[in-house]
Design a protein around this motif. Structure first.
Motif, PDB file in Angstrom:
ATOM      1  N   CYS B  96      34.304  -1.510  20.928  1.00  0.00           N
ATOM      2  CA  CYS B  96      33.435  -2.674  20.820  1.00  0.00           C
ATOM      3  C   CYS B  96      33.168  -3.261  22.199  1.00  0.00           C
ATOM      4  O   CYS B  96      34.095  -3.612  22.925  1.00  0.00           O
ATOM      5  CB  CYS B  96      34.064  -3.733  19.919  1.00  0.00           C
ATOM      6  SG  CYS B  96      33.042  -5.214  19.774  1.00  0.00           S
ATOM      7  N   ASN B  98      31.945  -6.016  22.732  1.00  0.00           N
ATOM      8  CA  ASN B  98      32.120  -7.464  22.682  1.00  0.00           C
ATOM      9  C   ASN B  98      33.589  -7.852  22.796  1.00  0.00           C
ATOM     10  O   ASN B  98      33.985  -8.546  23.724  1.00  0.00           O
ATOM     11  CB  ASN B  98      31.509  -8.019  21.401  1.00  0.00           C
ATOM     12  CG  ASN B  98      31.556  -9.535  21.347  1.00  0.00           C
ATOM     13  OD1 ASN B  98      32.247 -10.120  20.527  1.00  0.00           O
ATOM     14  ND2 ASN B  98      30.840 -10.186  22.243  1.00  0.00           N
ATOM     15  N   CYS B  99      34.410  -7.404  21.858  1.00  0.00           N
ATOM     16  CA  CYS B  99      35.818  -7.808  21.881  1.00  0.00           C
ATOM     17  C   CYS B  99      36.680  -6.830  22.670  1.00  0.00           C
ATOM     18  O   CYS B  99      37.862  -7.068  22.870  1.00  0.00           O
ATOM     19  CB  CYS B  99      36.362  -7.978  20.469  1.00  0.00           C
ATOM     20  SG  CYS B  99      36.436  -6.476  19.500  1.00  0.00           S
ATOM     21  N   CYS B 132      31.577  -4.075  16.898  1.00  0.00           N
ATOM     22  CA  CYS B 132      32.417  -3.760  15.746  1.00  0.00           C
ATOM     23  C   CYS B 132      32.103  -4.673  14.562  1.00  0.00           C
ATOM     24  O   CYS B 132      31.370  -5.656  14.701  1.00  0.00           O
ATOM     25  CB  CYS B 132      33.883  -3.860  16.115  1.00  0.00           C
ATOM     26  SG  CYS B 132      34.519  -5.532  16.233  1.00  0.00           S
ATOM     27  N   CYS B 135      32.879  -8.408  15.102  1.00  0.00           N
ATOM     28  CA  CYS B 135      32.015  -9.108  16.055  1.00  0.00           C
ATOM     29  C   CYS B 135      30.568  -9.201  15.578  1.00  0.00           C
ATOM     30  O   CYS B 135      29.838 -10.100  15.975  1.00  0.00           O
ATOM     31  CB  CYS B 135      32.061  -8.433  17.410  1.00  0.00           C
ATOM     32  SG  CYS B 135      33.651  -8.646  18.216  1.00  0.00           S
TER      33      CYS B 135
HETATM   34 ZN   LIG Z   1      34.472  -6.349  18.469  1.00  0.00          ZN
END
Ligand SMILES: [Zn+2]
Ligand SMILES: [Mn+2]
Ligand SMILES: [Mn+2]
Ligand SMILES: [Zn+2]
Lengths: 138, 138
Positions: B96, B98-99, B132, B135
């Motif tokens: 991911c 993002n995270c 993911c 997110c």
């Molecule tokens: Zn994520």
DNA sequence: CAATAATTGCACTTCCATTGCAAGTATTAG
DNA sequence: CTAATACTTGCAATGGAAGTGCAATTATTG
């Protein structure tokens, strides 16, 4: 057919001796190279210069980075008309477990990969490992 | 259902407190972990011990290594009945953006990849990057 | 030619991975 | 039960790759 000078200028990169040499080096190699490979080819030049040159090339989409799982970043010239900016690395990469070289299989595009509900795929890194054509002896 | 002790013994690994703890830690995590993650979870233990424990697990095919392109090696427990020894990483991995977490998509097997004449494919590393499920907010 | 901008080289730093060796702990043989 | 042996753990140090600040050099522009 563009000259190297023209390629660099078209990407807004100033033409320098170093950049021409490194571009030529990459163009002559049919395999992806590490920074260390470049270092060994240009022992007189400073590591940092080589590093920054390749990073400039990468930024301007002249080369693309390859993570073949060896832990060492490799680089290869982008194909003419490659769209690294838009979708990274559409083609797949092959890493030979015998000679330890990595090559771009530019003709072989990465198939569509399904991901589960809720996941959003942005790009894909696909490395095939095995024995290359030279090492398999055919 | 085997106990952790039985898993370790079946792989010829001596049962120690440290190994049980690290195994449990990995089992509780639903994402791949870095050595540094383990370090933070076990501040009292020495980094080297943690490193060698995970390497032992890897050798004995209790965990598999994941190279998600972040440059930091991650590890995840192998599925029950996973055949790392024979064909590494048949399933795909999702990273991911993002995270920054990486997970095994054990249900999603890697499709057959065609390679050119003369090349022999031994195994494939496939990492999909994107957002993911947690997110993406679904 | 002078002012300015970009490139290059040097030194240093950070981060992760890995190893040698000694000390500690468990296992086995007598 | 005890001594010898094998394995595990901790400490310290190393190596390699990647990245950065700053000054010197070189190229570009007005
Ligand atoms: Zn994520
Ligand atoms: Mn490529
Ligand atoms: Mn996995
Ligand atoms: Zn080969």
């Amino acid at each position: 057919m563009q000259t190297i000078e023209q390629v660099l200028e078209s990407k807004d990169i100033r033409v320098t001796a170093m950049r021409l040499l490194i571009y030529k080096f990459l163009a002559e190699k049919e395999v992806a190279v590490t920074l260390s490979d470049i270092e060994h080819a240009f022992v007189k030049a400073d590591r940092t210069t080589l590093y920054r040159t390749i990073k400039t090339f990468e930024e301007k989409d002249i080369v693309h980075q390859i993570d073949d799982g060896t832990g060492i970043t490799k680089y290869a010239l982008c194909e003419n008309g490659c769209n690294c900016e838009i979708e990274t690395d559409l083609h797949l990469h092959f890493h030979c477990n015998n000679c330890n070289e990595t090559i771009c299989l530019t003709e072989h595009k990465i198939p569509q990969i399904k991901v589960p509900e809720g996941f959003v795929s942005e790009n894909v890194n696909l490395v095939v490992k095995g024995i290359c054509d030279k090492c398999s002896g055919q």
